[in-house]
Design an enzyme around this catalytic site. Sequence first.
Site, mmCIF file in Angstrom:
data_model
loop_
_atom_site.group_PDB
_atom_site.id
_atom_site.type_symbol
_atom_site.label_atom_id
_atom_site.label_comp_id
_atom_site.label_asym_id
_atom_site.label_seq_id
_atom_site.Cartn_x
_atom_site.Cartn_y
_atom_site.Cartn_z
ATOM 1 N N ILE A 286 0.847 -1.261 0.127
ATOM 2 C CA ILE A 286 -0.039 0.016 -0.062
ATOM 3 C C ILE A 286 0.889 1.462 -0.271
ATOM 4 C CG2 ILE A 286 -2.217 -0.940 1.067
ATOM 5 C CD1 ILE A 286 -1.492 -0.161 3.563
ATOM 6 N N TYR B 260 -3.771 -6.231 17.216
ATOM 7 C CA TYR B 260 -4.689 -6.000 16.068
ATOM 8 C C TYR B 260 -5.832 -5.021 16.173
ATOM 9 C CZ TYR B 260 -8.368 -7.027 12.826
ATOM 10 O OH TYR B 260 -9.557 -6.855 11.868
ATOM 11 N N ASN C 4 -18.361 -10.860 12.731
ATOM 12 C CA ASN C 4 -17.737 -12.154 12.353
ATOM 13 C C ASN C 4 -18.328 -12.460 10.878
ATOM 14 O OD1 ASN C 4 -17.917 -12.257 15.388
ATOM 15 N ND2 ASN C 4 -16.873 -14.364 14.761
ATOM 16 N N VAL D 233 -14.160 -26.935 21.380
ATOM 17 C CA VAL D 233 -15.060 -25.677 21.957
ATOM 18 C C VAL D 233 -14.398 -25.217 23.175
ATOM 19 C CG1 VAL D 233 -17.319 -25.528 22.903
ATOM 20 C CG2 VAL D 233 -17.109 -27.320 21.051
#
Length: 322
Positions: free
Chosen positions: A54, A139, A168, A203
Amino acid sequence: MSGKYLVTGGAGYVGSVVAQHLLEAGHEVTVLDNLSTGFREGVPAGAAFVEGDIRDAAKWLDASYDGVLHFAAFSQVGESVAKPEKYWDNNVGGTMALLAAMRAAGVGRLVFSSTAATYGEPEQVPITETAPTRPTNPYGASKLAVDHMISGEAAAHGLAAVSLRYFNVAGAYGAYGERHDPESHLIPLVLQVAAGRREAISVYGDDYPTPDGTCVRDYIHVADLAEAHLLALDAAAPGEHLICNLGNGSGFSVREVIDTVRRVTGHPVPEVTAPRRPGDPATLVASAATAREKLGWQPTRADLAGIVADAWEFARRNTSEG
């Protein structure tokens, strides 16, 4: 009215789907991507392609462009904790260079791919844009820094900007879908188990204060997400920076996702209960009221089975990447 747009990171998951939507709407599209995480075959046919960073945008960005849609970011939470300098350098430093190139070329419209990770652990659900921003990893912090940068650019230099904070993202759109390496998102991971490429799905915690004890998340179809970007281009106003959450406004638990994958694919999905992961909130659900009001956006693919079916079809066609 057709326009000419630069899509940074347009060889990646969301960027490729947005680029395809722009083409279908009659726009001229140039994709800029260094292919560090994207795929050359992810660049839609009909889009011009420039392989580069970029920071290279200043070499050829000019006033013929009507705007930029910016997806060129690293996005792995775990990696950002281990290598924060990589995220500050690319996500923040790279965006600073991009904004400078836009300013120099007289390109005054930007749609930025932001994230719900800017909020951290929420005090209230559903999460609105006025919620405190307390990211829990580099992040999310890097994306929040860019949002602040864009606000200053709009106020000082008249940039017309919209930041879209995703929850999500899932599903696929034709030839364009999710294939991160490494993969960290739940739906493609569960599909890998259904396809026999992973033994079981973990999980992480089954004792949360949710209906079935597993974490609840807001899933949005990538095509619904792409449509929001096109609406954001129209809604962007000079000198203003609009921030909108994008989600369905309702959530599905980890166990609901697993059961839906079993039903859609017809394959067994063994699961293993593991300890909770530090920092995993019980429920993350977006309020998309601002996007509905300001963009005129309404998700139309909110059915979890449909999202999973589209992702499964893409995964079966791209078994080497997932």
